[in-house]
Design a protein around this motif. Structure first.
Motif, PDB file in Angstrom:
ATOM      1  N   VAL A 269       0.884  -1.165   0.000  1.00 36.98           N
ATOM      2  CA  VAL A 269       0.000   0.000   0.000  1.00 36.98           C
ATOM      3  C   VAL A 269       0.921   1.215   0.000  1.00 36.98           C
ATOM      4  O   VAL A 269       1.732   1.367   0.914  1.00 36.98           O
TER       5      VAL A 269
ATOM      6  N   GLU B 275      -8.807  -0.902  -5.124  1.00 33.66           N
ATOM      7  CA  GLU B 275      -9.252   0.358  -4.529  1.00 33.66           C
ATOM      8  C   GLU B 275      -8.755   0.418  -3.087  1.00 33.66           C
ATOM      9  O   GLU B 275      -8.816  -0.578  -2.369  1.00 33.66           O
TER      10      GLU B 275
ATOM     11  N   LEU C 223      -8.991   1.041   0.670  1.00 30.20           N
ATOM     12  CA  LEU C 223     -10.078   1.098   1.653  1.00 30.20           C
ATOM     13  C   LEU C 223      -9.553   1.681   2.954  1.00 30.20           C
ATOM     14  O   LEU C 223      -8.420   1.415   3.345  1.00 30.20           O
TER      15      LEU C 223
ATOM     16  N   GLU D 204      -9.439  -2.625  10.828  1.00 29.88           N
ATOM     17  CA  GLU D 204      -9.461  -4.007  10.341  1.00 29.88           C
ATOM     18  C   GLU D 204      -9.965  -4.955  11.413  1.00 29.88           C
ATOM     19  O   GLU D 204      -9.655  -4.808  12.596  1.00 29.88           O
TER      20      GLU D 204
ATOM     21  N   LYS E  30      -0.619  -5.999  11.387  1.00 26.08           N
ATOM     22  CA  LYS E  30       0.162  -6.612  10.303  1.00 26.08           C
ATOM     23  C   LYS E  30       1.518  -5.952  10.082  1.00 26.08           C
ATOM     24  O   LYS E  30       2.432  -6.571   9.558  1.00 26.08           O
TER      25      LYS E  30
ATOM     26  N   ILE F  55     -11.484  -7.442   2.843  1.00 30.16           N
ATOM     27  CA  ILE F  55     -10.146  -7.212   2.269  1.00 30.16           C
ATOM     28  C   ILE F  55      -9.590  -8.515   1.711  1.00 30.16           C
ATOM     29  O   ILE F  55      -9.000  -8.556   0.654  1.00 30.16           O
ATOM     30  N   GLU F  56      -9.764  -9.579   2.469  1.00 32.69           N
ATOM     31  CA  GLU F  56      -9.229 -10.863   2.003  1.00 32.69           C
ATOM     32  C   GLU F  56      -9.927 -12.001   2.721  1.00 32.69           C
ATOM     33  O   GLU F  56     -10.522 -11.812   3.786  1.00 32.69           O
TER      34      GLU F  56
HETATM   35  P1  AMP Z   1      -4.005  -8.870   2.664  1.00 34.07           P
HETATM   36  O1  AMP Z   1      -2.848  -9.788   2.508  1.00 34.07           O
HETATM   37  O2  AMP Z   1      -4.892  -8.805   1.467  1.00 34.07           O
HETATM   38  O3  AMP Z   1      -4.723  -9.052   3.951  1.00 34.07           O
HETATM   39  O4  AMP Z   1      -3.393  -7.419   2.876  1.00 34.07           O
HETATM   40  C1  AMP Z   1      -2.466  -7.152   3.900  1.00 34.07           C
HETATM   41  C2  AMP Z   1      -2.761  -5.808   4.491  1.00 34.07           C
HETATM   42  O5  AMP Z   1      -2.674  -4.765   3.505  1.00 34.07           O
HETATM   43  C3  AMP Z   1      -4.163  -5.687   5.042  1.00 34.07           C
HETATM   44  O6  AMP Z   1      -4.287  -6.212   6.296  1.00 34.07           O
HETATM   45  C4  AMP Z   1      -4.362  -4.194   4.998  1.00 34.07           C
HETATM   46  O7  AMP Z   1      -3.735  -3.592   6.114  1.00 34.07           O
HETATM   47  C5  AMP Z   1      -3.660  -3.786   3.757  1.00 34.07           C
HETATM   48  N1  AMP Z   1      -4.627  -3.764   2.647  1.00 34.07           N
HETATM   49  C6  AMP Z   1      -4.938  -4.784   1.827  1.00 34.07           C
HETATM   50  N2  AMP Z   1      -5.873  -4.420   0.924  1.00 34.07           N
HETATM   51  C7  AMP Z   1      -6.160  -3.141   1.181  1.00 34.07           C
HETATM   52  C8  AMP Z   1      -7.044  -2.177   0.578  1.00 34.07           C
HETATM   53  N3  AMP Z   1      -7.806  -2.481  -0.486  1.00 34.07           N
HETATM   54  N4  AMP Z   1      -7.097  -0.951   1.113  1.00 34.07           N
HETATM   55  C9  AMP Z   1      -6.306  -0.623   2.164  1.00 34.07           C
HETATM   56  N5  AMP Z   1      -5.449  -1.463   2.760  1.00 34.07           N
HETATM   57  C10 AMP Z   1      -5.366  -2.709   2.285  1.00 34.07           C
END
Ligand code: AMP
Ligand code: GLY
Length: 426
Positions: free
Chosen positions: A156, A180, A182, A186, A208, A282-283
């Motif tokens: 990010v 996008e 966000l 969390e 994280k 987000i995931e």
């Molecule tokens: P993920 O592996 O997809 O969980 O992403 C790791 C971290 O990146 C997340 O816990 C968020 O802190 C950040 N992150 C992931 N996707 C986004 C998003 N679309 N907008 C803002 N922060 C994000």
């Protein structure tokens, strides 16, 4: 029950502790486990736990009533499928449903089909497509590797050149996703699924980034706490929040996978971002989160083995929601010097006895191994262990967890000092 847990992390240690806490009494074996797990239970090393045939053959020769698959790698490799084909009850999705974690593009497709709220995303296979997507979505840029990247695949940034560099790196391994950006807080919320029926656990928050104040690189997770008192502000309380995620995220996703004949049997990890009363995904992960599990399971009152067995056997329908204590749990990860880029390993860890004299403390080991030479455990990887404190409130839980962390001595060890600090200040 005779239970086999596959994995070697602090998450598996927490699962083991929860299974052993059941008054019904279970015979639990962990493979391969680690130095701390070996002190608590039987461990066995029979080979590569991501080799589906090897695992199925070994379990056929050494029968268990239930197999619990901890990490994502064996799930994505199809280890659950191999066991199910031989009639073994297994907690963990098959290869197809585990794509929810294994491919971010797959997860986006399932969410689109199921009408689940998430950020807009564009999949790109070339640098030209990446550049067009960055321009379309604007800064801050969110660049994700499509496949597994051990928590390091996401960048990010406001820096377009850094976004392009990250995308270029992961394009060599396949596609990337531009998403996008966000904003909000969390939340990690876990659901047990038997392929059709879904039951929630209690929410947690993960930290994280490596450093205090969310500075530094993304990691696999440096700490967590549960429950989340601030959910009361926008949702009136945890139950209303959990019910909404159940109805708008977990059930639609599980039903979509069921309709596609790839049922999700196991733990659906919903990584959410919450702003006001808006909730977006987000995931997804296809397994218990680490370190969230270390703070969620100590609060679980309902025996874990019964829940996991019911999920593995298609018997969650009609079961009440799992119960949790109102206690506060705070977990702090101790990581090796140089983590996440290049952890320094092989250093001795001292002070376990003192740390464990702090009331309400448990230590879930991840990368530890016993050393006769040092007469203590060595740190053998990046995230070494999670120290967890349970107390009546967050102030006390924080004071306990940091007293125990301070009692541990690992040269160059890194940990965050602000886990759950905002909850105490609020
Ligand atoms: P993920 O592996 O997809 O969980 O992403 C790791 C971290 O990146 C997340 O816990 C968020 O802190 C950040 N992150 C992931 N996707 C986004 C998003 N679309 N907008 C803002 N922060 C994000
Ligand atoms: N705590 C993040 C994860 O388990 O993926």
């Amino acid at each position: 029950m005779r239970i086999l847990v596959l994995g070697s992390g602090a998450r598996e240690h927490a699962i083991l502790d929860a299974l052993l806490a059941d008054p019904a009494g279970h015979d639990v074996t962990v493979s391969p486990g680690n130095g701390g797990i070996a002190e608590a239970s039987a461990t066995v090393v029979f080979g590569d736990i991501t080799d589906d045939e090897l695992v199925a053959d070994w379990v056929q020769a050494n029968p268990f009533d239930l197999v619990v698959i901890g990490p994502e790698a064996p799930l994505i490799a199809g280890v659950a499928d191999g066991l199910r084909e031989r009639g073994v009850p297994v907690f963990g999705p098959g290869r197809a449903a585990a794509q929810l974690e294994g491919s971010k593009a797959f997860a986006k497709r399932i969410m689109a089909e199921a009408g689940v709220p998430t950020g807009r995303a564009v999949r790109a296979g070339t640098l030209t497509e990446v550049e067009a997507a960055l321009d379309e979505l604007g800064a801050p840029y969110v660049v994700k590797a499509d496949g597994l990247a051990a928590g390091k695949g996401v960048l990010v940034t406001d820096d377009r050149a850094a976004a392009l560099d990250h995308a270029t790196h992961y394009l060599q391994q396949g596609a990337v996703l531009l998403e996008e950006h966000l904003t909000g807080r969390e939340v990690s919320l876990f659901f047990l699924s038997d392929g059709h029926t879904v039951l929630p656990l209690s929410p947690a928050q993960d930290f994280k980034r490596l450093g205090d104040g969310d500075a530094g690189p993304n990691t696999g997770g440096m700490g967590a706490y549960s429950p989340l008192p601030w959910l009361a502000d926008s949702f009136g309380g945890e139950e209303a929040f959990v019910r909404r995620v159940l109805e708008t995220v977990a059930e639609p996703v599980v039903r979509q996978l069921e309709d596609e004949d790839t049922p999700f049997i196991g733990l659906l990890y919903c990584g959410l971002i919450v702003e006001g009363d808006d909730i977006r995904v987000i995931e997804f992960n296809a397994r218990f989160g680490d370190p969230e599990t270390q703070v969620v399971l100590p609060r679980l009152v309902t025996p874990l083995a019964g829940l996991l067995f019911a999920a593995a056997s298609g018997e969650l329908a009609g079961m009440p929601w799992p119960e949790f204590s109102d206690q506060a749990a705070v977990g702090v990860v101790l990581a090796s010097e140089g983590y996440p880029e290049a952890p320094v390993t092989g250093r001795p860890i001292y002070g376990f006895r003192d740390a464990l004299t702090v009331p309400g403390i448990r230590i879930d080991h991840a990368a530890t191994a016993w050393s006769d030479e040092h007469d203590t455990l060595l740190a053998t990887g990046g995230r070494v262990l999670t120290v967890v404190a349970v107390a009546d409130d967050f102030r006390e839980a924080r004071s306990r967890v940091y007293a125990a962390v301070d009692a541990l001595d690992l040269e160059g060890g890194q940990y965050r000092t602000d886990i759950a600090a905002a909850v105490v200040a609020e």
